[in-house]
Design a protein around this motif. Structure first.
Motif, PDB file in Angstrom:
ATOM      1  N   GLU A  36       0.775  -1.330   0.007  1.00 20.46           N
ATOM      2  CA  GLU A  36      -0.055  -0.055   0.034  1.00 20.46           C
ATOM      3  C   GLU A  36       0.915   1.223   0.079  1.00 20.46           C
ATOM      4  O   GLU A  36       0.621   2.307  -0.717  1.00 20.46           O
ATOM      5  CB  GLU A  36      -0.949  -0.081   1.103  1.00 20.46           C
ATOM      6  CG  GLU A  36      -1.619   1.038   1.368  1.00 20.46           C
ATOM      7  CD  GLU A  36      -3.183   1.145   0.506  1.00 20.46           C
ATOM      8  OE1 GLU A  36      -3.292   0.108  -0.060  1.00 20.46           O
ATOM      9  OE2 GLU A  36      -3.462   2.203   0.356  1.00 20.46           O
ATOM     10  N   GLY A  90       2.294   2.293  -3.144  1.00 18.79           N
ATOM     11  CA  GLY A  90       1.048   2.286  -4.162  1.00 18.79           C
ATOM     12  C   GLY A  90       0.920   1.188  -5.151  1.00 18.79           C
ATOM     13  O   GLY A  90       0.570   1.368  -6.333  1.00 18.79           O
ATOM     14  N   MET A  91       1.262  -0.025  -4.521  1.00 21.81           N
ATOM     15  CA  MET A  91       1.121  -1.093  -5.489  1.00 21.81           C
ATOM     16  C   MET A  91       0.137  -2.185  -4.599  1.00 21.81           C
ATOM     17  O   MET A  91      -0.543  -1.628  -3.581  1.00 21.81           O
ATOM     18  CB  MET A  91       2.140  -1.947  -5.673  1.00 21.81           C
ATOM     19  CG  MET A  91       3.373  -0.792  -6.434  1.00 21.81           C
ATOM     20  SD  MET A  91       4.809  -1.824  -7.284  1.00 21.81           S
ATOM     21  CE  MET A  91       5.812  -0.372  -7.418  1.00 21.81           C
ATOM     22  N   LYS A 139      -1.534  -2.540 -11.147  1.00 27.86           N
ATOM     23  CA  LYS A 139      -2.625  -2.124 -11.826  1.00 27.86           C
ATOM     24  C   LYS A 139      -3.551  -3.635 -11.747  1.00 27.86           C
ATOM     25  O   LYS A 139      -3.217  -4.624 -11.877  1.00 27.86           O
ATOM     26  CB  LYS A 139      -2.163  -2.327 -13.453  1.00 27.86           C
ATOM     27  CG  LYS A 139      -3.656  -2.331 -14.420  1.00 27.86           C
ATOM     28  CD  LYS A 139      -4.401  -1.184 -14.209  1.00 27.86           C
ATOM     29  CE  LYS A 139      -5.603  -1.209 -14.942  1.00 27.86           C
ATOM     30  NZ  LYS A 139      -6.598  -1.761 -14.302  1.00 27.86           N
ATOM     31  N   GLY A 191      -8.465  -4.799  -9.614  1.00 26.50           N
ATOM     32  CA  GLY A 191      -8.460  -3.490 -10.071  1.00 26.50           C
ATOM     33  C   GLY A 191      -9.013  -2.479  -8.932  1.00 26.50           C
ATOM     34  O   GLY A 191      -8.941  -1.279  -9.068  1.00 26.50           O
ATOM     35  N   ARG A 206      -9.073  -0.013  -6.026  1.00 26.11           N
ATOM     36  CA  ARG A 206      -8.220   0.797  -5.322  1.00 26.11           C
ATOM     37  C   ARG A 206      -9.090   1.362  -4.266  1.00 26.11           C
ATOM     38  O   ARG A 206     -10.057   1.966  -4.361  1.00 26.11           O
ATOM     39  CB  ARG A 206      -7.372   1.952  -6.190  1.00 26.11           C
ATOM     40  CG  ARG A 206      -6.544   1.349  -7.273  1.00 26.11           C
ATOM     41  CD  ARG A 206      -5.455   0.480  -6.639  1.00 26.11           C
ATOM     42  NE  ARG A 206      -4.550   1.563  -5.965  1.00 26.11           N
ATOM     43  CZ  ARG A 206      -3.631   0.884  -5.069  1.00 26.11           C
ATOM     44  NH1 ARG A 206      -3.221  -0.490  -4.927  1.00 26.11           N
ATOM     45  NH2 ARG A 206      -2.740   1.833  -4.359  1.00 26.11           N
ATOM     46  N   LYS A 207      -8.283   1.430  -2.754  1.00 27.90           N
ATOM     47  CA  LYS A 207      -9.032   2.476  -1.990  1.00 27.90           C
ATOM     48  C   LYS A 207      -9.063   3.762  -2.252  1.00 27.90           C
ATOM     49  O   LYS A 207      -8.048   4.338  -2.601  1.00 27.90           O
ATOM     50  CB  LYS A 207      -8.088   2.466  -0.793  1.00 27.90           C
ATOM     51  CG  LYS A 207      -8.456   1.021   0.203  1.00 27.90           C
ATOM     52  CD  LYS A 207      -7.934   1.214   1.670  1.00 27.90           C
ATOM     53  CE  LYS A 207      -6.528   1.400   1.787  1.00 27.90           C
ATOM     54  NZ  LYS A 207      -6.348   1.578   3.412  1.00 27.90           N
TER      55      LYS A 207
END
Lengths: 381, 381, 381, 381
Positions: free
Chosen positions: C286, C289-290, C381, D323, D325-326
Motif C-alpha cells: 500500500e 502504491g502497489m 494495475k 483492480g 483501489r482504496k
C-alpha cells in the motif's frame, strides 16, 4: 425502627436524585454496579429475607427479580453474573422505583407489628442498605469520572470537610493488652464480634492523614518507578495497569487535576490524598520509612485522632477474629465467605451514611482497588 | 561451614540424579520452574551476592547468566520473565553443571578464608538453596505427574513415613500470652524475627493430620458442590479450574489413584491427604464444623504433636510480625515483598532438606496452589 | 519409492543434527512445536495410516503414542493439546529415535511388497514429512532466535542464495483465461486439484522480491505508525504486539541486526526481506502504491520470474477451488478443514526440501504470523 | 435528495421508537453498539464529512462529539474504544436527539443549495446511515434477547414474510464467463465496483433457504458433536463458546423456543433458519453433502431465486475485486481496510431498509458471528 427504616430507604433514593436516567444503567467496571442494580438489590434483600418469610400472604413483586437482583448469595439461587449487570436495560428504572415503593410499603406495614425474632434481620437489612449507599457514591463517581465529558454530580458535594487539616503529629501508644471488637449494645456486624484481647507493642501513629501534597512528593521522587518500594504483587499491578497516580487524577496542560463529585478541579495539596490502592499506600509508607498500622493498632489508638472522611488502609488481612463462627444459612454468607485475599480498612468516609460508623467497623477490599474514598495514616516503630 | 556448603550443593544435584536430561528443561506451569533453572539460579545467588563482591578478582562464569538466572530480584537487573523459563533450551544442562562446578569451587576456596561479615549472607545462600531443593521436588513432581506416561521418579521415594498414623485426638491449649518468633542462635529468616507476645484464647488442636479417607468422605458428601462450605474466591477457583479432587488424583476404572514420585498408586485412605489448596483445606474444615489453626496457635501448640511430613495450612495471612523491617538492598527483597495475598504454612514436608525446619519457620503460598506437599490439621473452639 | 522414503526419513533427522538435546524439547510459542514432537508425529503418521492398516501383524511401538503424537486429526482420537507439547519431557529423544528406527524399518519392509492401493497414502506420508521438515527449520529458528544467547544453528546455513538479486523489473501479463491447478502426473495435494479456468485482467508483476533496504525505507518513513496503510485487523495486530520491524530484527547500538540460522548479523540491505506477516506485506505494498498478487496471478506469471527462496504472500484467502471435495475419513482433514481465516502463500523457501515445490503448491497461514521464511512480490494495475 | 435524506433520518429514529430509554444505553457485547451510539455516530458522519467541510460557518454542536462518536476512522482522530461505548451514560439520549435535530436541520438547509462535488459523499452518508439502521435492529435484538425478561420489541414485527416458502429445488447454472460487480447508475459501494469477468463452472443452486426444521435434523443427528463436519477453527469455536444451537434458541420444558423481536415463540420448522454463523452454515452444508455458493455464483444465479429476508452466507472471503483501489483519505477507510479475515454475505434481510439492497451488494462478517439475520442457501457440484 419504622422511622429509621423509612429514612434509610429515602436516603438511597436521594443519592440517585442528581443522576440522569442513563447514569442508572451503566457498569464501566466489574467491581462497580449500576445504580439501578443497587436500588433493586437492596430492595430484594428485604423481600427475600424478611417479607417472603414473615409477612403473611406476601406476594412477590415480580417472579424473576429474585434471580436478577441476588448478589453473592450463592445459596439462594442462580445469579446473573456480576459483570453482566450493566447489560440489563430491563427492568427499567421506573419499574425498579415501583418495586422499591411496593416493598417499602409492605415493610412499613410489617414493622408496625413486627415479630420480635425478626429484629436482628432488620438491623442487617438497614446496615446492608447503608453499605450500598456508600457503594452508590463510589460507583456513581466511577461512572461519571470515567466519562470523557466529566459530568458534575453535585456542585455542592464536598469530598472533604473544610475543617483545618491537623499538622502532622504522632501520638505514642504504650505496649499492652487491648480489647478488640464491638462491646456496645447497638447493631454491629458479626465480623466485629468475638471480642478478644490483643497484645500490642508500643507504637506511634499519626494524627493526620497523608495529603495530596505529600503524595505528589512521592510521585515526583519516582515512587511509581522504584520496585524496591513495592510489594511484588503491587509492582506487577503498577506495571500491568500502568498506574502513575491516584485514580481520577489527570495531568492537563502540565497541571494535576482530579475529578471530584463536584467536577474537575486542581489537586489541592492540603487535602487528604484519596483513591489510592493498598499497594500505593504501602509503597508510600515504605518511601517515608514508616508503615501502615494494623487494624488492632488503629482500633486501640482511634480515640487519639479524628477520623471519618477516608477509609484508612491497614496492614491487616481480613480474617476472622478468634472464636468467630459463620452464622448458619444464607445470611452466614454475609461476611465470612470474603475472609480471604482482602485487606482491612478502618474508619469511614464522606460516602458513609450517618450512624453507620464506629471504631470497630471492618471494611475490606482487594489490595489493588482504588475506587473507594480511602486514605493513608502512618505508623512508626 | 565449608563442609555444610559442599553437602548442600551436592544434595541439589542428587535430587536431579534420577531425571532424564529432557526433564531438566520443561516448565508446565508458570508457578513451577525447570530443574535446570533451579540448578543455575541457586548458583547465580552465590555468584551475585558473594563471589562478585567478596572474592578478589572473581571472574563471572558467563556475562549473561546474571540476566538469565536472576529471579525476583527486581533491583539487580532485568529479568527473563518467569513464564519463559521453560522456553530456554540454552544454556544446556552440561553448561549449567559446569557453571555449578566453577562456582562451587570458587566458593569452597573463599570459605577457607572467609571475611567474617559474609557469614550472614552465606547462611542465607545455604538456606536459599535448601528452599530450592524443596521446590525441585515439587516441580519435578509437577513435570512428571502431568506427563501422560506418569514416569516414575524413584521407586523408593516415600511421600510419607511408615510410622503409625496417630489416632485423631485433640490437645487443649490454655488461654495466655505466648512468645512468637525465633529465639535461638542458629540461622533463621528475617520473617521469623521480631519476637513478640501474642495473646491466644484457649483452643484444641488435632494431633494427627486429615487422612485421604476422611477427605474422600468430604468428596463423597458433595464437598466440591456446596458453595456454603467455601470462601467466595475459593468457590470461583473450584468452578474456574473445575477442581473435583486433590491434585494428582485420577479416577481410573472407578477407583481413585494418585500419582506419587514412586509412580501411580491407589489412594491409601490412611495416609495424610496432600496437594490440597488453602481453599480446599478451609472448606474441609468448615464441613467438619472445625477450623484451621492460626500460625500463632500452631507455633504455640507445636510441641504437642508430631509434624514434618506436610506443610500445614493455617488461617493466617503472610504479614510482617510487629516491628519487622525489610533489610536494605536486594537481599531485603527476600521476604518482605511477598507479604501480601499469601497464606502461611507451618511445619515442613517430605521435600524439606534436613536441618531446614524449625517450629518458627514461615512458608507462604497463594491460596489456590496445590502443588506443595501440604496437609490439614484441624482446630476447634 | 523405498529409496525416496529412506532419504526423506534421514533428511528429517539430519535437520536436527546440529541441535543440543535440550533444543528438541521446548516450544516457545503455541504456533511452533518442539523438534522432538515433529520427529515423533511424522513417525506416528506412518504407523497410524499405513502400518497399522496394511502391515500384517504390525505391533505398535507404544500404546500411548497414538494419543501423544496425533496432531489435528480430531477424528482419530483425543489429542494432547497443541500448546502443551513443550511440557512433555517424556518420551525422551532417545526413545523417539528408537520409535523412528522401528517404524522406518517396518515401513522399509512393507515397501518391498506394497499393496498397490497404498501408493497414494505413501505419497501423502512423504509429503507430510517434508512439510514438517520445513516446519522444523522455522521452529528451530524460533527456538534459537528467541534465546537471549542467540545460539548458532549452523554457521554455513545460508538463508538466501548468493545469486545476484535481479534488479526490480515488472513483467506484463495479458488479460485472459488461465488454467489454475496441478495438471501433472506426480504427487500433488488435493487443494491443488480441481483444475479450473480463471479469468484474469491484465497486470504487471515484479521479477524480484522486496529487499531489506526497501523495507527499511518503509520503516524509516513511519510505516508502522500510519494506520491508513494497514488493514483494520493489521493495525490492531501492530498495536497489540507492538511490532516495529520484521521478526528477528534487533536494533543494537543503533544498528539493525537480524538473527539468522548462522547467527546474529547485520541486516543486509540487498537481501530479500523475510519474516514479515501478511499484514506487513500488505501495508508495504500500500505504501508503495502497489498491491500483492492474487494466487491466480502468481501462478499464471510464475514462469516469468525466479522463485523458491521465500514463500510469497498473496492477497488470496485459502479457500477450496471450484469443485473441490474433502476426501473421506481422517485424511480428509488434511487440507479442507483449514480453508478459513488463512491466506495463501506461493512458491517455496530455503526451508523447503528438494522436490517438494511446484508452481501450483498452496501454502497457507494466518495473516499475523511472521515465523515463516516468507517474502514480498509486488503487483501493479 | 433532500426528501430522501429526511426520510432516512426519520427512519433511524423510528426504529428506536419502541425502546425504553434504558435500552438506548447498553452494549452487551463488543460487536454490538448501544442504540444511542448509532444515533450519534450516524449524525457525526454528516457533521464530520459534509457540514464541517461544505457548510459555510458551520459550528459543531459539541466540541467533544467528534471524539466520542467517531468509529473506525483511525485517521480522523482518537477513538473511544469500541468496547467502552456501553459505559458512556453521557451525553444523554435527549442530548443526542438534540444533536440529531441540529445536524438534520443544517443538512436540510445545505441540501437546498448543494455544491455538486458533495453529491457522492451524501450518497455515502445516506447509505452509511442505512447500514446502521440494519445494525440497530440486530443490536436491539441482541440487547433485548439477552435480557432474562425477554422483552418484546414490537409484537407486530415479522422476522420473515408470510409468503409461502418455496419447496426445495435446485436450478442449474451453466459454465461460462459472468460479469461481476455493479454496472448500474445508482449509488453503490466501491467494493462492488471494478466490474470484471469471472469464469464459473456449471453448478446447481437451491431456490429456497434452509429451514428451522432441516436445521433441527442436523442438530438431532449430532451435528454439533462431529468434528469431521467442521472447519478446524469452527470446531474450536463450537467448543470454546459451547454452541449447541443457533443464537436466541432456548430449550424450555423440552421444547425449542426462539426469541424474536415480537417475543419468545416456538421454533417454527417451516421458517428459514437464522442467526447461524458461517461455521454453522458450512458444517450444515457439509452434513448435507453440499456446499455454500461463492459470492460469484450467488450473483450469477440471483435472478433465479427470491432473496431479501436473510443475508446469505457464501464461501467467499471478503477481498478486493481485481483492480480495486482504496479511495484516498478517511472515506477510503470505509471498505478497503476490512478486506481481511471476513466472509461475504449476499442478499439482504428483514432488517435492511428499503432501497438499500441490490444483487451486487457485499456484506461481510467474521465467520463466528451469529447476531445477523443471516441464512443458508445450498449449492451442489
Amino acid at each position: 425502627m419504622q422511622q429509621q427504616f423509612i429514612v434509610v430507604r429515602q436516603h438511597t433514593e436521594n443519592i440517585c436524585r442528581p443522576l440522569e436516567l442513563e447514569d442508572y444503567v451503566v457498569q464501566p467496571v466489574a467491581d462497580a454496579s449500576p445504580p439501578k442494580w443497587h436500588l433493586a438489590h437492596t430492595t430484594w434483600f428485604w423481600e427475600e429475607f424478611i417479607l417472603s418469610k414473615y409477612a403473611n400472604g406476601y406476594k412477590r413483586f415480580h417472579p424473576r427479580y429474585a434471580f436478577l437482583f441476588n448478589s453473592y448469595y450463592d445459596s439462594v439461587g442462580e445469579r446473573v453474573l456480576r459483570l453482566h449487570r450493566g447489560n440489563m436495560s430491563r427492568p427499567t428504572v421506573a419499574e425498579i422505583m415501583e418495586y422499591r415503593a411496593y416493598v417499602t410499603e409492605k415493610m412499613t406495614h410489617l414493622l408496625t407489628d413486627m415479630p420480635p425474632e425478626v429484629q436482628g434481620l432488620i438491623d442487617i437489612g438497614i446496615n446492608h442498605e447503608q453499605q450500598h449507599q456508600e457503594l452508590l457514591y463510589t460507583d456513581i463517581k466511577y461512572i461519571l469520572g470515567h466519562n470523557p465529558l466529566f459530568p458534575v454530580y453535585d456542585t455542592n458535594f464536598a469530598e472533604q470537610s473544610t475543617a483545618p487539616v491537623p499538622t502532622e503529629a504522632f501520638v505514642h501508644i504504650p505496649e499492652g493488652l487491648y480489647t478488640i471488637g464491638y462491646t456496645g449494645k447497638a447493631f454491629s456486624f458479626d465480623n466485629e464480634h468475638a471480642v478478644h484481647q490483643q497484645h500490642l507493642g508500643a507504637f506511634s501513629i499519626s494524627t493526620g492523614l497523608v495529603t495530596n501534597g505529600e503524595y505528589l512528593e512521592f510521585m515526583n521522587a519516582g515512587g511509581y518507578d522504584n520496585p524496591l518500594l513495592w510489594h511484588s504483587d503491587g509492582w506487577s499491578w503498577v506495571k500491568e495497569k500502568q498506574v502513575i497516580s491516584p485514580l481520577y487524577w489527570h495531568k492537563i496542560d502540565g497541571q494535576w487535576h482530579r475529578y471530584s463529585l463536584s467536577g474537575l478541579e486542581f489537586v489541592n495539596p492540603e487535602h487528604p490524598v484519596t483513591h489510592i490502592s493498598f499497594y500505593e499506600a504501602a509503597a508510600f509508607a515504605e518511601w517515608r520509612g514508616m508503615r501502615l498500622p494494623t487494624e488492632y493498632e488503629w482500633e486501640a489508638a482511634s480515640e487519639r485522632f479524628t477520623w471519618g472522611q477516608r477509609w484508612e488502609h491497614t496492614n491487616s488481612a481480613y480474617l476472622p477474629y478468634p472464636g468467630y463462627r459463620k452464622p448458619p444459612g444464607a445470611v452466614g454468607e454475609y461476611n465470612g465467605k470474603f475472609m480471604i485475599n482482602q485487606m482491612v480498612l478502618r474508619g469511614a468516609s464522606v460516602a458513609t451514611p450517618e450512624l453507620h460508623s464506629r471504631k470497630t467497623y471492618r471494611n475490606f477490599f482487594h489490595p489493588g482497588l482504588q475506587w473507594q474514598f480511602n486514605g493513608i495514616r502512618l505508623c512508626k516503630k
